[in-house]
Enzyme design. Sequence first.
Site, PDB file in Angstrom:
ATOM      1  N   HIS A 128      45.871 -19.587 169.597  1.00  0.00           N
ATOM      2  CA  HIS A 128      46.638 -18.527 170.086  1.00  0.00           C
ATOM      3  C   HIS A 128      47.122 -18.768 171.438  1.00  0.00           C
ATOM      4  O   HIS A 128      48.093 -17.821 172.117  1.00  0.00           O
ATOM      5  CB  HIS A 128      45.632 -17.122 170.200  1.00  0.00           C
ATOM      6  CG  HIS A 128      45.467 -16.664 168.624  1.00  0.00           C
ATOM      7  ND1 HIS A 128      46.225 -16.551 167.640  1.00  0.00           N
ATOM      8  CD2 HIS A 128      44.298 -16.553 168.163  1.00  0.00           C
ATOM      9  CE1 HIS A 128      45.687 -16.296 166.708  1.00  0.00           C
ATOM     10  NE2 HIS A 128      44.498 -15.956 166.760  1.00  0.00           N
ATOM     11  N   ASP A 165      43.587 -21.276 159.684  1.00  0.00           N
ATOM     12  CA  ASP A 165      42.895 -20.366 160.235  1.00  0.00           C
ATOM     13  C   ASP A 165      43.604 -18.941 159.788  1.00  0.00           C
ATOM     14  O   ASP A 165      44.885 -18.895 159.571  1.00  0.00           O
ATOM     15  CB  ASP A 165      42.992 -20.198 161.838  1.00  0.00           C
ATOM     16  CG  ASP A 165      42.266 -19.034 162.548  1.00  0.00           C
ATOM     17  OD1 ASP A 165      41.103 -19.339 162.964  1.00  0.00           O
ATOM     18  OD2 ASP A 165      42.695 -17.755 162.385  1.00  0.00           O
ATOM     19  N   ASP A 246      37.736 -18.172 159.387  1.00  0.00           N
ATOM     20  CA  ASP A 246      37.783 -16.757 159.480  1.00  0.00           C
ATOM     21  C   ASP A 246      38.486 -16.248 158.185  1.00  0.00           C
ATOM     22  O   ASP A 246      38.542 -14.954 157.984  1.00  0.00           O
ATOM     23  CB  ASP A 246      38.212 -16.191 160.720  1.00  0.00           C
ATOM     24  CG  ASP A 246      39.593 -16.772 161.263  1.00  0.00           C
ATOM     25  OD1 ASP A 246      40.102 -17.832 160.528  1.00  0.00           O
ATOM     26  OD2 ASP A 246      39.880 -16.384 162.254  1.00  0.00           O
TER      27      ASP A 246
HETATM   28 ZN   LIG Z   1      41.261 -16.664 163.639  1.00  0.00          ZN
END
Ligand SMILES: [Zn+2]
Length: 310
Positions: A128, A165, A246
């Site tokens: 990110h 992800d 995740d």
């Molecule tokens: Zn993530």
Amino acid sequence: MNLAFISHNECQDHRMGAHHPETPERLHAITDRMIASGMETLVTHYDAPVATFEQLTRVHDPDYVRMLEEAAPQADGLLTWIDGDTAMSRGTLQAARRSAGASILAVDLVMSDRLHGAFCCVRPPGHHAERARAMGFCFFNNVAVGAAHALEEHRLERVAILDFDVHHGNGTEDIFKGDERVLFCSSFQHPFYPGTGADCDATNVVNVPLPKYTGGKEFKAAVEERWLPRIDAFAPKLIMISAGFDGHAEDDMAQFNLRESDYAWVTRQLHELAVKHSRERIVSCLEGGYDLSALGRCVSTHVDELIGHA
Ligand SMILES: [Zn+2]
């Protein structure tokens, strides 16, 4: 084939408070599972070096790196919040430099042909982190720092970065959109944090937004249709993975229903492409994954597939 497993004790010194999901225990859970599964003995361990200012500023604004250096708290127990969910403790800067440094070492190792692949078992995660912005638990974009090192230092012509992800890799997209030396593919829950990824028109970015409750069948179909032909046509000289777990069904961070077998499958596809195009060179960097049991199992399975069974 032998695989490097790169980590560092200082990655545990980054702490964002007792209730924050991105905890040092994530790395403990992975190590425990690697030992229990027997995978521990199949990898070669390396300590992550510290990424230098020069290496970081290949992908980050120098003023941004200096801002983080100045924002870092000087005493234990203090937190400096950089973003709504992203804070620096006394150990954060060094942990973040080690995380980015792991990816540099990983690239150097696979380029030396001493080892074909590497897994960077590090935190904080990176995907990110934009060129000049920390967010989403990320400070330096580890996979991007490694990819830039491969392009600039090792003069590789093409690097593919694959991000599975559950969140869109907005930082990696921000850094490499329009750079035709890099192919960036990201699959992610949408609409969802960070809200990006549905409207990028850069030709080197393949964003695959998927609805919540996406399971293995839908994930595999999307990867087969959208990712694999593009990677094959791109013929990367190095394959890098933003490996976030995740999207696992047991992970409360999001609403995907993936299993260990799905992560094994996608890793196997990427390993096969590495065998075909990049002399088996493959570097994977840990991103998300917050259910400790699922994370340990997923990483162990992922590492097993990175080693390869050819
Ligand atoms: Zn993530």
